[in-house]
Scaffold this motif. Structure first.
Motif, PDB file in Angstrom:
ATOM      1  N   HIS A  97       0.840  -1.196   0.000  1.00 47.79           N
ATOM      2  CA  HIS A  97       0.000   0.000   0.000  1.00 47.79           C
ATOM      3  C   HIS A  97       0.875   1.245   0.000  1.00 47.79           C
ATOM      4  CE1 HIS A  97      -4.062  -1.587   0.635  1.00 47.79           C
ATOM      5  NE2 HIS A  97      -3.501  -2.535   1.376  1.00 47.79           N
ATOM      6  N   CYS A  99      -1.098   4.231  -0.016  1.00 45.21           N
ATOM      7  CA  CYS A  99      -2.109   5.206   0.412  1.00 45.21           C
ATOM      8  C   CYS A  99      -1.868   5.555   1.885  1.00 45.21           C
ATOM      9  CB  CYS A  99      -3.504   4.626   0.233  1.00 45.21           C
ATOM     10  SG  CYS A  99      -3.784   3.097   1.143  1.00 45.21           S
ATOM     11  N   TYR A 102      -3.239   2.718   4.591  1.00 41.76           N
ATOM     12  CA  TYR A 102      -2.548   1.469   4.957  1.00 41.76           C
ATOM     13  C   TYR A 102      -1.067   1.507   4.578  1.00 41.76           C
ATOM     14  CZ  TYR A 102      -7.358  -0.221   5.044  1.00 41.76           C
ATOM     15  OH  TYR A 102      -8.683  -0.376   5.295  1.00 41.76           O
ATOM     16  N   CYS A 112      -6.045  -1.643  -4.415  1.00 42.12           N
ATOM     17  CA  CYS A 112      -6.613  -0.811  -3.358  1.00 42.12           C
ATOM     18  C   CYS A 112      -7.082   0.490  -3.990  1.00 42.12           C
ATOM     19  CB  CYS A 112      -5.553  -0.545  -2.296  1.00 42.12           C
ATOM     20  SG  CYS A 112      -5.988   0.774  -1.149  1.00 42.12           S
ATOM     21  N   PHE A 114      -7.829   3.333  -2.612  1.00 42.63           N
ATOM     22  CA  PHE A 114      -7.129   4.511  -2.072  1.00 42.63           C
ATOM     23  C   PHE A 114      -5.798   4.707  -2.785  1.00 42.63           C
ATOM     24  CE2 PHE A 114      -9.560   2.932   1.676  1.00 42.63           C
ATOM     25  CZ  PHE A 114     -10.471   3.971   1.742  1.00 42.63           C
ATOM     26  N   CYS A 115      -5.068   3.609  -2.932  1.00 40.93           N
ATOM     27  CA  CYS A 115      -3.769   3.663  -3.610  1.00 40.93           C
ATOM     28  C   CYS A 115      -3.943   4.117  -5.054  1.00 40.93           C
ATOM     29  CB  CYS A 115      -3.095   2.289  -3.605  1.00 40.93           C
ATOM     30  SG  CYS A 115      -2.492   1.774  -2.001  1.00 40.93           S
TER      31      CYS A 115
HETATM   32 ZN   LIG Z   1      -3.929   1.283  -0.252  1.00 38.80          ZN
END
Ligand SMILES: [Zn+2]
Length: 121
Positions: A97, A99, A102, A112, A114-115
């Motif tokens: 990760h 992001c 995490y 992911c 967010f990433c």
């Molecule tokens: Zn992430």
């Protein structure tokens, strides 16, 4: 016949133990991978600092030409930002990760969001 049931019971509890041992091992493995990644990043940063420290004593031509030095600083900064982005993208593709939710943890379940939203900025 009773014997067989006893054996099956025994096997079942053995399997249960193996299963939980395996789960613990998996967790340990994940922790080791994460630690390894952290150490790699730290090592990389320390190498950069070391390189900067060991070359700082040598006077450069740029120091004698402030105008040229300014232009070089801009280039260096842009390069550093680009390099930072490349490092993060590489880290993500290696399964970690990047992001802020995490960061540094192993990605256990594919992509992911967010990433990805971070990478597409
Ligand atoms: Zn992430």
């Amino acid at each position: 016949m009773n014997d067989i049931f006893l054996r099956v019971d025994e096997l079942e509890s053995q399997l249960g133990r193996i299963h939980s041992d395996f789960g613990e091992l998996k967790l340990k493995f994940k922790e080791l991978l994460e630690e390894n990644q952290r150490l790699r990043i730290e090592n990389q940063q320390l190498r950069k600092v070391l390189k900067r420290e060991t070359t700082a004593d040598i006077p450069t031509e740029a120091a004698e030409e402030p105008a040229a030095a300014k232009g070089e600083d801009k280039g260096t900064l842009a390069a550093a930002v680009g390099e930072g982005y490349d490092n993060l993208a590489r880290l993500y593709h290696e399964g970690f990760h990047i992001c802020n939710v995490y960061y540094g943890h192993l990605r256990m379940e594919g992509d992911c969001l967010f990433c990805l939203s971070f990478l597409s900025k």
